[in-house]
Design a protein around this motif. Structure first.
Motif, PDB file in Angstrom:
ATOM      1  N   GLY A   1       6.590   4.938  -7.672  1.00 29.52           N
ATOM      2  CA  GLY A   1       7.816   4.180  -7.927  1.00 29.52           C
ATOM      3  C   GLY A   1       9.011   5.048  -7.625  1.00 29.52           C
ATOM      4  N   SER A   2       9.996   4.485  -6.907  1.00 29.02           N
ATOM      5  CA  SER A   2      11.112   5.295  -6.385  1.00 29.02           C
ATOM      6  C   SER A   2      12.461   4.843  -6.926  1.00 29.02           C
ATOM      7  CB  SER A   2      11.137   5.212  -4.859  1.00 29.02           C
ATOM      8  OG  SER A   2       9.898   5.577  -4.334  1.00 29.02           O
ATOM      9  N   GLU A   3      13.452   5.691  -6.671  1.00 28.51           N
ATOM     10  CA  GLU A   3      14.810   5.428  -7.125  1.00 28.51           C
ATOM     11  C   GLU A   3      15.432   4.224  -6.425  1.00 28.51           C
ATOM     12  OE1 GLU A   3      18.530   8.362  -7.188  1.00 28.51           O
ATOM     13  OE2 GLU A   3      16.862   9.036  -8.436  1.00 28.51           O
ATOM     14  N   ASN A   4      14.930   3.878  -5.233  1.00 29.14           N
ATOM     15  CA  ASN A   4      15.478   2.729  -4.492  1.00 29.14           C
ATOM     16  C   ASN A   4      14.851   1.401  -4.924  1.00 29.14           C
ATOM     17  OD1 ASN A   4      12.950   2.974  -3.378  1.00 29.14           O
ATOM     18  ND2 ASN A   4      13.640   3.457  -1.306  1.00 29.14           N
ATOM     19  N   GLY A   5      14.048   1.417  -5.983  1.00 27.53           N
ATOM     20  CA  GLY A   5      13.496   0.180  -6.526  1.00 27.53           C
ATOM     21  C   GLY A   5      12.187  -0.251  -5.908  1.00 27.53           C
ATOM     22  N   LEU A   6      11.652   0.527  -4.955  1.00 25.53           N
ATOM     23  CA  LEU A   6      10.404   0.144  -4.290  1.00 25.53           C
ATOM     24  C   LEU A   6       9.202   0.809  -4.953  1.00 25.53           C
ATOM     25  CD1 LEU A   6      11.356   0.271  -0.489  1.00 25.53           C
ATOM     26  CD2 LEU A   6      11.281  -1.725  -1.991  1.00 25.53           C
ATOM     27  N   ILE A   7       8.090   0.081  -4.938  1.00 25.68           N
ATOM     28  CA  ILE A   7       6.791   0.631  -5.337  1.00 25.68           C
ATOM     29  C   ILE A   7       5.958   0.717  -4.059  1.00 25.68           C
ATOM     30  CG2 ILE A   7       4.683   0.213  -6.666  1.00 25.68           C
ATOM     31  CD1 ILE A   7       6.634  -1.649  -8.438  1.00 25.68           C
ATOM     32  N   HIS A   8       5.467   1.911  -3.755  1.00 27.72           N
ATOM     33  CA  HIS A   8       4.622   2.094  -2.569  1.00 27.72           C
ATOM     34  C   HIS A   8       3.166   2.224  -2.990  1.00 27.72           C
ATOM     35  CE1 HIS A   8       8.580   3.266  -0.894  1.00 27.72           C
ATOM     36  NE2 HIS A   8       8.106   2.705   0.199  1.00 27.72           N
ATOM     37  N   VAL A   9       2.305   1.520  -2.285  1.00 24.46           N
ATOM     38  CA  VAL A   9       0.863   1.619  -2.512  1.00 24.46           C
ATOM     39  C   VAL A   9       0.294   2.461  -1.373  1.00 24.46           C
ATOM     40  CG1 VAL A   9      -1.266   0.344  -2.919  1.00 24.46           C
ATOM     41  CG2 VAL A   9       0.940  -0.706  -3.518  1.00 24.46           C
ATOM     42  N   TRP A  10      -0.133   3.691  -1.710  1.00 21.27           N
ATOM     43  CA  TRP A  10      -0.597   4.652  -0.704  1.00 21.27           C
ATOM     44  C   TRP A  10      -2.116   4.599  -0.579  1.00 21.27           C
ATOM     45  CZ3 TRP A  10       3.120   7.474   1.896  1.00 21.27           C
ATOM     46  CH2 TRP A  10       4.397   7.516   1.313  1.00 21.27           C
ATOM     47  N   ASN A  11      -2.590   4.501   0.640  1.00 23.00           N
ATOM     48  CA  ASN A  11      -4.012   4.585   0.943  1.00 23.00           C
ATOM     49  C   ASN A  11      -4.365   6.071   1.057  1.00 23.00           C
ATOM     50  OD1 ASN A  11      -6.392   4.906   2.557  1.00 23.00           O
ATOM     51  ND2 ASN A  11      -6.190   2.777   3.235  1.00 23.00           N
ATOM     52  N   LEU A  12      -5.225   6.563   0.167  1.00 21.99           N
ATOM     53  CA  LEU A  12      -5.508   7.997   0.135  1.00 21.99           C
ATOM     54  C   LEU A  12      -6.522   8.427   1.198  1.00 21.99           C
ATOM     55  CD1 LEU A  12      -5.452   8.682  -3.702  1.00 21.99           C
ATOM     56  CD2 LEU A  12      -3.671   9.140  -2.020  1.00 21.99           C
ATOM     57  N   LYS A  13      -7.056   7.441   1.945  1.00 12.90           N
ATOM     58  CA  LYS A  13      -7.920   7.809   3.083  1.00 12.90           C
ATOM     59  C   LYS A  13      -7.070   8.043   4.334  1.00 12.90           C
ATOM     60  CE  LYS A  13     -12.454   7.016   1.728  1.00 12.90           C
ATOM     61  NZ  LYS A  13     -12.943   5.908   0.916  1.00 12.90           N
ATOM     62  N   THR A  14      -6.070   7.184   4.543  1.00 18.60           N
ATOM     63  CA  THR A  14      -5.218   7.307   5.743  1.00 18.60           C
ATOM     64  C   THR A  14      -3.939   8.096   5.470  1.00 18.60           C
ATOM     65  OG1 THR A  14      -4.024   5.256   5.233  1.00 18.60           O
ATOM     66  CG2 THR A  14      -6.023   5.038   6.569  1.00 18.60           C
ATOM     67  N   HIS A  15      -3.613   8.278   4.175  1.00 21.92           N
ATOM     68  CA  HIS A  15      -2.366   8.945   3.750  1.00 21.92           C
ATOM     69  C   HIS A  15      -1.127   8.160   4.195  1.00 21.92           C
ATOM     70  CE1 HIS A  15      -4.803  12.987   3.889  1.00 21.92           C
ATOM     71  NE2 HIS A  15      -5.292  12.100   3.043  1.00 21.92           N
ATOM     72  N   ARG A  16      -1.298   6.853   4.293  1.00 19.22           N
ATOM     73  CA  ARG A  16      -0.181   5.987   4.696  1.00 19.22           C
ATOM     74  C   ARG A  16       0.051   4.896   3.649  1.00 19.22           C
ATOM     75  NH1 ARG A  16       1.316   6.739   9.970  1.00 19.22           N
ATOM     76  NH2 ARG A  16      -0.123   7.969  11.230  1.00 19.22           N
ATOM     77  N   VAL A  17       1.227   4.264   3.744  1.00 16.21           N
ATOM     78  CA  VAL A  17       1.555   3.164   2.832  1.00 16.21           C
ATOM     79  C   VAL A  17       0.834   1.902   3.277  1.00 16.21           C
ATOM     80  CG1 VAL A  17       3.415   1.677   1.984  1.00 16.21           C
ATOM     81  CG2 VAL A  17       3.816   4.132   2.245  1.00 16.21           C
ATOM     82  N   ASP A  18       0.068   1.300   2.356  1.00 13.44           N
ATOM     83  CA  ASP A  18      -0.563   0.002   2.637  1.00 13.44           C
ATOM     84  C   ASP A  18       0.428  -1.130   2.406  1.00 13.44           C
ATOM     85  OD1 ASP A  18      -3.012   0.889   3.443  1.00 13.44           O
ATOM     86  OD2 ASP A  18      -4.098   0.316   1.624  1.00 13.44           O
ATOM     87  N   THR A  19       1.175  -1.031   1.304  1.00 13.03           N
ATOM     88  CA  THR A  19       2.105  -2.097   0.908  1.00 13.03           C
ATOM     89  C   THR A  19       3.329  -1.483   0.233  1.00 13.03           C
ATOM     90  OG1 THR A  19       0.066  -3.236   0.188  1.00 13.03           O
ATOM     91  CG2 THR A  19       2.132  -4.379  -0.225  1.00 13.03           C
ATOM     92  N   ALA A  20       4.477  -2.114   0.422  1.00 10.76           N
ATOM     93  CA  ALA A  20       5.676  -1.753  -0.346  1.00 10.76           C
ATOM     94  C   ALA A  20       6.085  -2.982  -1.155  1.00 10.76           C
ATOM     95  CB  ALA A  20       6.806  -1.317   0.577  1.00 10.76           C
ATOM     96  N   LEU A  21       6.211  -2.812  -2.452  1.00  7.00           N
ATOM     97  CA  LEU A  21       6.540  -3.921  -3.350  1.00  7.00           C
ATOM     98  C   LEU A  21       7.994  -3.793  -3.789  1.00  7.00           C
ATOM     99  CD1 LEU A  21       3.381  -3.561  -5.635  1.00  7.00           C
ATOM    100  CD2 LEU A  21       3.654  -5.139  -3.717  1.00  7.00           C
ATOM    101  N   ASP A  22       8.693  -4.921  -3.747  1.00  8.57           N
ATOM    102  CA  ASP A  22      10.120  -4.916  -4.059  1.00  8.57           C
ATOM    103  C   ASP A  22      10.383  -5.960  -5.137  1.00  8.57           C
ATOM    104  OD1 ASP A  22      12.838  -4.851  -4.105  1.00  8.57           O
ATOM    105  OD2 ASP A  22      13.153  -5.338  -1.999  1.00  8.57           O
ATOM    106  N   GLY A  23      10.482  -5.524  -6.409  1.00  9.27           N
ATOM    107  CA  GLY A  23      10.670  -6.499  -7.482  1.00  9.27           C
ATOM    108  C   GLY A  23      11.712  -6.101  -8.507  1.00  9.27           C
ATOM    109  N   HIS A  24      12.419  -4.988  -8.251  1.00  9.30           N
ATOM    110  CA  HIS A  24      13.355  -4.497  -9.275  1.00  9.30           C
ATOM    111  C   HIS A  24      14.793  -4.417  -8.767  1.00  9.30           C
ATOM    112  CE1 HIS A  24      10.479  -3.712 -12.476  1.00  9.30           C
ATOM    113  NE2 HIS A  24       9.649  -3.262 -11.562  1.00  9.30           N
ATOM    114  N   GLY A  25      15.136  -5.292  -7.806  1.00  9.34           N
ATOM    115  CA  GLY A  25      16.526  -5.404  -7.367  1.00  9.34           C
ATOM    116  C   GLY A  25      17.129  -4.077  -6.942  1.00  9.34           C
ATOM    117  N   ARG A  26      16.288  -3.238  -6.302  1.00 14.46           N
ATOM    118  CA  ARG A  26      16.747  -1.926  -5.795  1.00 14.46           C
ATOM    119  C   ARG A  26      17.186  -0.968  -6.896  1.00 14.46           C
ATOM    120  NH1 ARG A  26      15.329  -1.162  -0.320  1.00 14.46           N
ATOM    121  NH2 ARG A  26      14.359  -3.173   0.082  1.00 14.46           N
TER     122      ARG A  26
END
Length: 328
Positions: A39-64
């Protein structure tokens, strides 16, 4: 000679903002992909795939607005997140969905993360700082029924709750809450009666983070000072200072004890992650990678100890992932 501390196993970049909270979901059996939620200061939640080390999904639900807490609820498809928009959101991530299914308005403006405790199949307790300055509210999820409001005695002057930890000795036993307050004290609350069982002043400054080992009835807390405080809960349910540990530099943002209760990690304002043995608080390693305050540390819940990881999130917008003392 002591071995030099290792480098991170890998580093996750791409949040574009300071990282404030981390949560692993790796305990499931194959072929499930191990995940890390941030969870980040810009309001996004990132779902990281630990096999690829990349973001699978970015969730935006907290109005930044900054996200300060992310937790899974019985599997990686149900997620709870808390933001500085004064909302706690429940998410459904099954089958690729990215929808908020419900939310709770907290009316609290501070940084206090909520705490979750599973009390039965599909039933959870959630503790959160309430709208009234010194109070903590306990809700049942998913019904959002109010269980109780924990109010300090008149004249106690604890200030705002800063960190919360719900726990119970065994499934079915009475849930209790440890709360760290602005005045430096830790209070043990009986959730069933709404009464304070014990109060201990652990720090001169606000308690920034705490964790508790219910098996050993022993906890640890940190503040903006150069001291870690270790305390115990005796059989009369009284909190007592067990020992203190002087740090090199002041300021602890986060503390977490690994699930196997062997080691713990601290997130430092001095940009460093410190690892201690939990039994005697022996300093084991200083992990020096980040270039700004480390806000959060989290251990993975891999079922195989050899795969265990430690992740740290920082104001430098990076997440470092480490493999340390995994074999013990």
């Amino acid at each position: 000679m002591a071995l030099p501390p290792p480098d991170p196993q890998f580093v996750l970049r791409g949040t574009s903002a300071a990282v404030h909270t981390l949560h692993f979901s790796c305990g499931a059996t194959e072929p499930d992909i191990p995940l890390l939620f941030s969870g980040s200061e810009n309001g996004l939640i990132h779902v990281w795939n630990l096999k690829t080390h990349r973001v699978d999904t970015a969730l935006d639900g907290h109005g930044r607005k900054s996200v300060c807490c992310v937790e899974t609820m019985g599997g990686k498809d149900r997620l709870l997140s808390q933001g500085r928009d004064q909302r706690i959101c429940l998410w459904d991530l099954a089958e690729g969905r990215t929808s908020v299914t419900d939310s709770v308005f907290t009316e609290h403006v501070g940084f206090c993360r909520c705490s979750l405790l599973k009390v039965a199949q599909g039933r959870w307790l959630m503790a959160m700082a309430a709208s009234s300055l010194e109070e903590v509210q306990i809700l049942e999820l998913p019904s959002k029924t109010s269980v109780c409001t924990l109010k300090p005695e008149v004249g106690a002057k604890l200030g705002m709750p800063m960190c919360l930890k719900l726990w119970q000795l065994s499934c079915g036993s009475q849930p209790v809450l440890l709360a760290g307050y602005e005045d430096g004290s830790v209070v043990l609350w009986n959730v069933s009666t709404g009464k304070a069982l014990s109060r201990l002043i652990c720090h001169q400054e606000p308690v920034m983070s705490l964790d508790f080992d219910s098996e050993k009835a022993k906890g640890i807390s940190g503040s903006s000072e150069k001291v870690l405080s270790i305390w115990r809960l005796n059989e009369q349910q009284n909190l007592q200072v067990y020992k203190t540990h002087e740090l090199v530099n002041a300021g602890i943002s986060d503390i977490t004890i690994r699930p196997d209760k062997k080691i713990l990690a601290t997130a430092g304002w001095d940009h460093r992650i410190r690892i201690f043995g939990w039994k005697k608080l022996k300093p084991l390693a200083v992990l020096d990678y980040h270039t700004a305050t480390v806000h959060c540390v989290s251990f993975s819940d891999h079922s195989n100890p050899r795969e265990r990881l430690l992740a740290a999130g920082s104001r430098d917008q990076r997440i470092s992932v480490w493999s340390i003392y995994a074999q013990t």
